[in-house]
Scaffold this motif. Structure first.
Motif, short mmCIF file in Angstrom:
data_model
loop_
_atom_site.label_atom_id
_atom_site.label_comp_id
_atom_site.label_asym_id
_atom_site.label_seq_id
_atom_site.Cartn_x
_atom_site.Cartn_y
_atom_site.Cartn_z
N GLY A 33 19.07 -15.04 3.29
CA GLY A 33 20.25 -15.90 3.29
C GLY A 33 21.37 -15.37 2.42
N ALA A 34 21.01 -14.85 1.25
CA ALA A 34 22.04 -14.28 0.36
C ALA A 34 22.69 -13.06 1.00
N ALA A 35 21.89 -12.16 1.57
CA ALA A 35 22.44 -10.96 2.19
C ALA A 35 23.28 -11.30 3.41
N ARG A 36 22.83 -12.26 4.18
CA ARG A 36 23.59 -12.69 5.35
C ARG A 36 24.93 -13.29 4.93
N GLY A 37 24.91 -14.06 3.84
CA GLY A 37 26.16 -14.61 3.33
C GLY A 37 27.13 -13.52 2.92
N GLY A 38 26.61 -12.46 2.32
CA GLY A 38 27.46 -11.34 1.94
C GLY A 38 28.08 -10.65 3.14
N LEU A 39 27.28 -10.42 4.17
CA LEU A 39 27.80 -9.77 5.37
C LEU A 39 28.84 -10.64 6.07
N ASP A 40 28.54 -11.91 6.26
CA ASP A 40 29.49 -12.81 6.91
C ASP A 40 30.79 -12.91 6.10
N GLY A 41 30.65 -12.96 4.77
CA GLY A 41 31.83 -13.06 3.94
C GLY A 41 32.73 -11.84 4.04
N LEU A 42 32.12 -10.66 4.04
CA LEU A 42 32.93 -9.44 4.12
C LEU A 42 33.58 -9.30 5.49
N ILE B 294 21.64 -4.24 11.02
CA ILE B 294 20.29 -3.82 11.45
C ILE B 294 19.26 -4.15 10.38
N ASP B 295 19.59 -3.90 9.12
CA ASP B 295 18.67 -4.26 8.03
C ASP B 295 18.33 -5.75 8.09
N LEU B 296 19.33 -6.58 8.34
CA LEU B 296 19.10 -8.03 8.36
C LEU B 296 18.39 -8.46 9.65
N GLU B 297 18.67 -7.81 10.75
CA GLU B 297 17.95 -8.10 12.00
C GLU B 297 16.46 -7.82 11.83
N LEU B 298 16.13 -6.68 11.23
CA LEU B 298 14.73 -6.34 11.04
C LEU B 298 14.06 -7.32 10.08
N SER B 299 14.73 -7.64 8.97
CA SER B 299 14.18 -8.60 8.02
C SER B 299 13.96 -9.96 8.67
N GLY B 300 15.00 -10.44 9.37
CA GLY B 300 14.91 -11.76 9.97
C GLY B 300 13.87 -11.84 11.07
N SER B 301 13.77 -10.80 11.87
CA SER B 301 12.79 -10.81 12.96
C SER B 301 11.37 -10.86 12.42
N TYR B 302 11.09 -10.06 11.40
CA TYR B 302 9.74 -10.07 10.85
C TYR B 302 9.46 -11.39 10.13
N LEU C 211 29.86 -9.83 -3.62
CA LEU C 211 28.85 -8.82 -3.32
C LEU C 211 28.20 -8.29 -4.59
N GLU C 212 28.97 -8.20 -5.67
CA GLU C 212 28.42 -7.73 -6.93
C GLU C 212 27.30 -8.64 -7.40
N ARG C 213 27.48 -9.96 -7.29
CA ARG C 213 26.43 -10.90 -7.69
C ARG C 213 25.23 -10.81 -6.74
N HIS C 214 25.52 -10.73 -5.44
CA HIS C 214 24.41 -10.60 -4.48
C HIS C 214 23.57 -9.36 -4.78
N ALA D 18 20.66 -20.29 0.26
CA ALA D 18 20.86 -19.02 -0.45
C ALA D 18 22.21 -18.40 -0.14
N GLY D 19 22.80 -18.76 1.00
CA GLY D 19 24.14 -18.28 1.29
C GLY D 19 25.17 -18.87 0.35
N GLY D 20 24.85 -20.00 -0.28
CA GLY D 20 25.74 -20.60 -1.26
C GLY D 20 25.45 -20.14 -2.67
N CYS D 21 24.18 -20.13 -3.05
CA CYS D 21 23.77 -19.70 -4.40
C CYS D 21 22.30 -19.33 -4.35
N LEU D 22 22.00 -18.06 -4.52
CA LEU D 22 20.62 -17.60 -4.42
C LEU D 22 19.76 -18.18 -5.55
N SER D 23 20.29 -18.29 -6.75
CA SER D 23 19.50 -18.84 -7.86
C SER D 23 19.08 -20.27 -7.56
N THR D 24 20.02 -21.11 -7.09
CA THR D 24 19.69 -22.49 -6.78
C THR D 24 18.67 -22.56 -5.65
#
Length: 393
Positions: A242-251, A280-288, A351-354, A68-74
């Motif tokens: 994965g998509a959100a993490r890709g956005g954060l890492d990319g920025l 923090i949003d991603l930490e909480l999502s990933g942990s759960y 980010l716009e696509r994400h 999903a870090g590469g393409c969420l649709s795929t």
């Protein structure tokens, strides 16, 4: 690192290479899907004795996050296919398993899910259309407003009432091969996000043999509780994360590069706070996500039932939490990137696509429906029991 994770890591640049084009064209991501097939990932959950990778839902989570870090649709196309494979591997009869699972492993046979219906939307455990019996054949006639990748599927897993006299909640799950099916696209796909999933409306008509019913006739609820719901919620949550993490890492990579945007000052408290909130949003999502993954794997390993209201509430909570927090994280990143680096379609980080893709997450099996179910359980149990160390035993 497992073989599947290593393979997925190598394929992420392939998915990313085609992601912008297939999104712009709302086109099925043929190149990316073929890469996943060629690498054997369509057989991730196929047992080794049938030629597959012999993976489990933990592997599904790990690979989905990466893809999903590469393409969420795929990633979503692949993950929903894996959801169907899990149902076949765990609940199909010996003959269908022997026929279908080797094709999935060796050919990358793509299974699409047909659970939506015009009269009931996406409600998983009811249906209007009924299987008809003619001689010894099972006749299927089914309309579905959304079938992810349906135009390109090699086969379909379809929910229907078990027979003309069966109530709406007594469903069977039936496999139809493309060669057995007259499959017509009756509605196109031009959405805000998730554009490359090609989740078209379809009408399906075909005839199947009795052994193509998965599980007991009328017994779909058991398959849903044991397989489709946990696999689906884990897969979707992993893709969104994965998509959100890709956005954060990319920025962050952009900010730390020589092309650092002039509007983002690394010594600004506002910038650091927004990055912190997204993390923090991603930490909480990933942990759960990992907590629920571990509980599903433990229950499967020990043979414990998944048909427990408290556990189903935690699964539903996973879907709601990840759909909301991953969108929240990317929304913060768009705000941080600003008009040029957050809002533009041709920005260095997509980010716009994400954001558009993740806006669909709360609609994909509606959060409103899940919140209603969770709220009903709260009225019966209150806060319930928190996880304890004994849950891991």
């Amino acid at each position: 690192m497992t073989e599947a994770v290593a393979t997925a890591t190598e394929l992420v640049p392939v998915l990313a290479q085609h992601a912008a084009r297939v999104d712009a064209e709302a086109a099925f991501p043929h190149e990316s899907v073929e890469a996943l097939r060629a690498a054997g990932l369509f057989g991730l959950l196929v047992p080794a004795e049938h030629g597959g990778m012999g993976g489990d839902l933990g592997d599904l989570v790990d690979v989905a996050v990466l893809l999903a870090g590469g393409c969420l649709s795929t990633a979503m196309i692949w993950a929903m296919h894996c959801q169907q494979v899990d149902a076949v591997a765990r609940h199909a009869g010996e003959r269908l398993r022997g026929e279908l699972l080797p094709r999935i492993a060796q050919e990358g046979y793509y299974l699409a899910s047909v659970t939506t219906e015009p009269s009931k939307g996406g409600h998983l455990l009811t249906a209007s259309s009924a299987i008809q019996v003619e001689d010894e054949d099972l006749v299927v006639r089914r309309s579905a407003p959304i079938v992810t990748g349906g135009e390109h599927a090699d086969g379909f897993l379809i929910t229907m009432r078990a027979g003309p006299d069966a109530p709406p909640n007594r469903l069977s799950l039936i496999h139809l091969d493309r060669s057995q099916t007259d499959a017509k696209v009756v509605r196109g796909w031009n959405p805000m996000g998730m554009r490359a999933t090609r989740s078209v409306g379809m009408e399906l008509a075909g005839t199947a043999a009795g052994h193509q019913v998965i599980g007991e006739p009328g017994g779909f609820r058991q398959i849903a509780v044991d397989s489709m719901i946990p696999a689906g919620h884990l897969a979707w949550a992993s893709c969104w994360l994965g998509a959100a993490r890709g956005g954060l890492d990319g920025l962050v990579s952009l900010i730390r590069s020589r092309k650092q945007p002039h509007n983002i000052a690394v010594d600004s408290d506002v910038v650091r706070h927004r990055l912190a909130r997204a993390r923090i949003d991603l930490e909480l999502s990933g942990s759960y996500l990992l907590r629920i993954r571990d509980e599903v794997l433990r229950r499967r390993r020990t043979g414990a039932t998944l048909d427990e209201r408290s556990f189903q509430t935690r699964l539903d909570t996973l879907k709601v939490v990840c759909s909301e927090l991953t969108l929240s994280a990317v929304d913060r990143l768009v705000q941080l990137g600003g008009a040029m680096n957050g809002y533009q379609r041709d920005a260095p980080v997509p980010l716009e696509r994400h954001f558009r893709d993740l806006r669909s997450a709360s609609l994909n099996y509606s959060n409103d429906r899940l919140l209603g179910a969770i709220g009903t359980h709260v009225l019966l149990e209150g806060a319930g029991r928190l996880f304890t160390p004994e849950d891991d035993l």
